[in-house]
Write a protein that holds these residues in place. Structure first.
Motif, PDB file in Angstrom:
ATOM      1  N   THR A   1       0.829  -1.208   0.000  1.00 25.12           N
ATOM      2  CA  THR A   1       0.000   0.000   0.000  1.00 25.12           C
ATOM      3  C   THR A   1       0.858   1.251   0.000  1.00 25.12           C
ATOM      4  OG1 THR A   1      -1.758  -1.187   1.169  1.00 25.12           O
ATOM      5  CG2 THR A   1      -1.843   1.214   1.203  1.00 25.12           C
TER       6      THR A   1
ATOM      7  N   THR B   1      -1.531  -2.452  -4.968  1.00 28.71           N
ATOM      8  CA  THR B   1      -2.582  -3.211  -4.294  1.00 28.71           C
ATOM      9  C   THR B   1      -2.182  -4.671  -4.235  1.00 28.71           C
ATOM     10  OG1 THR B   1      -3.780  -3.572  -6.377  1.00 28.71           O
ATOM     11  CG2 THR B   1      -4.398  -1.631  -5.076  1.00 28.71           C
TER      12      THR B   1
ATOM     13  N   THR C   1      -3.966  -8.633  -3.433  1.00 29.66           N
ATOM     14  CA  THR C   1      -5.167  -9.415  -3.185  1.00 29.66           C
ATOM     15  C   THR C   1      -4.775 -10.867  -2.964  1.00 29.66           C
ATOM     16  OG1 THR C   1      -5.483  -9.771  -5.564  1.00 29.66           O
ATOM     17  CG2 THR C   1      -6.623  -7.889  -4.576  1.00 29.66           C
TER      18      THR C   1
END
Length: 462
Positions: A430, A435, A437
């Motif tokens: 971040t 990003t 996931t």
């Protein structure tokens, strides 16, 4: 500076509203009373003028006796009579009445004509009702407007009485309303005060008006969130202390063995290496904790530069291929043959890749694959670390990056670390403007996907 209480403010507001309402009502009532009094006076004066005009027409304007009787009767009722004689002369007992009749146009009202007018004489408002009584004669009845001084005094007394009653009722209503509101707010404030002293088992009563109930609900929600957060913190501290205690116990045990002479000869180098490994493990743990604590601080340093991700991934692959083979895993590298350049911090990004790869090695069984993948995109690049381990459930993927969440769930069934690795990886990615996931991998285990922008964290924040 001491602030006025809610009860005082509500009571003062109610008193002010009541006072304004009574005064406005009194003003409107006074105007209506005066208008009504004036209209009644006019109607009465018109009726009297019709009667007087009829009498004068029947007896003739020259009858002094008839005129005097009529004048006396009306005078007793506060009405002055002014007679227009045939020669244009105005006769009346009051000079002001004669002036008022003249201003109203009595000399021009004859025959069967009639008229009404309000005139000002010597600062007084006089109502003048004109009637024609013959060819050149007429009569005027003059009466002062009934501002009704007595009525005004009565109205003023009634207004004061109404004001007193209204203020009394407003004071009682304000106090009752203030008590209802302040009681709920005081209870909520009491719960908040106990929360500041460490209590988490109390809840504010949800009662009173909607806004007050919303405040209590918000405080209760905050208490629940704090209770959950502190519970998670306690669990995290317990798991960290457990992970710290394990290498410390090993270091202490082997150090005592060396000090007591239990370990001698050829066993000393192996014991030293074990102590070194446990010390390195402690160092990594402390470093991760410090990085995790500093992630949100302004002094967390990032050295942003243009980095060739192809070279970085290949360097990382050489290290993890050896470690994967040692653990019995099949290492696979999927990359491109040309440079993929993004603006990032190479040291922190390598820390992310190493953290994910270490987790994969720790949970994957022998013979399972470990895949490190790099693919360019139009806006940057995508890094993936995939494994053939047991994977996670859909619920686990949703909380994978919460500090200590997976460690708490699987510490009894899977080999794990402190539970802060994924939280640290998420924070680092971040801060790098990307990003990350988590989801299922084609190899059967978990897949962690990192997306990095080409222009780095500054561009990502714009």
């Amino acid at each position: 500076m001491r602030r006025a209480s809610l009860a005082v403010r509500i009571t003062a507001l109610c008193l002010g509203v009541a006072a304004i309402a009574v005064l406005v009502a009194a003003g409107v009532a006074a105007r209506l009373v005066n208008n009504a009094a004036r209209e009644v006076s006019r109607q009465s004066l018109a009726d009297q003028a019709d009667v007087v005009a009829g009498q004068i027409a029947d007896t003739g304007p020259g009858s002094r006796t008839g005129l005097r009787k009529v004048t006396e009767v009306l005078r007793g009722q506060g009405v002055d009579t002014v007679l227009l004689r045939g020669n244009g002369e105005l006769l009346g007992a009051s000079t002001d009445a004669v002036r008022a009749a003249r201003q109203a146009g009595l000399p021009s009202v004859t025959g069967d004509e009639s008229a009404f007018k309000a005139v000002q004489v010597n600062g007084r408002t006089l109502l003048v009702e004109l009637r024609g009584t013959g060819t050149k004669t007429g009569v005027a009845l003059v009466r002062e407007v009934e501002t009704a001084k007595g009525t005004e005094r009565t109205l003023f007394r009634n207004v004061l009485f109404s004001l007193a009653i209204g203020l009394g009722i407003a004071a009682v209503a304000g106090l009752l309303l203030a008590r209802v509101l302040s009681r709920s707010l005081r209870r909520t404030a009491g719960v908040a005060g106990e929360m500041s002293r460490g209590r988490r088992d109390l809840r504010a009563p949800v009662e009173g008006p909607r806004e007050v109930a919303e405040v209590a609900t918000a405080v209760n929600t905050l208490a629940t969130a704090l209770q959950y957060s502190e519970s998670r913190q306690r669990e995290f501290l317990l798991s960290v202390s457990h992970e710290l205690r394990t290498p410390l116990t090993a270091v202490r045990g082997f150090a005592e063995s060396l000090a007591d002479g239990v370990v001698t000869g050829d066993e000393v180098p192996a014991t030293g290496r074990t102590i070194e490994q446990e010390a390195n493990r402690l160092d990594r743990l402390v470093s991760d904790l410090l990085d995790l604590a500093r992630l949100g601080a302004d002094d967390f340093r990032l050295d942003i530069a243009n980095v060739d991700l192809t070279a970085l991934v290949e360097d990382s692959a050489r290290v993890w291929q050896a470690r994967a083979e040692t653990a019995g895993l099949r290492f696979e590298l999927s990359t491109v043959e040309f440079p993929v350049v993004v603006a990032t911090d190479p040291r922190r990004l390598r820390q992310v890749v190493d953290g994910l790869a270490e987790n994969a090695v720790r949970v994957s069984p022998s013979g399972a694959p470990l895949v490190l993948s790099l693919a360019p995109t139009q806006t940057g690049a995508v890094l993936q670390v995939r494994d053939g381990g047991p994977g996670l459930s859909e619920q686990d993927y949703a909380v994978a990056f919460q500090r200590g969440a997976l460690h708490e769930r699987y510490r009894a069934s899977r080999p794990g670390g402190t539970g802060i690795g994924l939280a640290l990886v998420h924070g680092l990615v971040t801060r790098l403007g990307g990003t990350i996931t988590a989801g299922p991998a084609p190899e059967g285990g978990a897949c962690f996907t990192i997306t990095l922008p080409r222009e780095g964290p500054a561009a990502a924040g714009r």
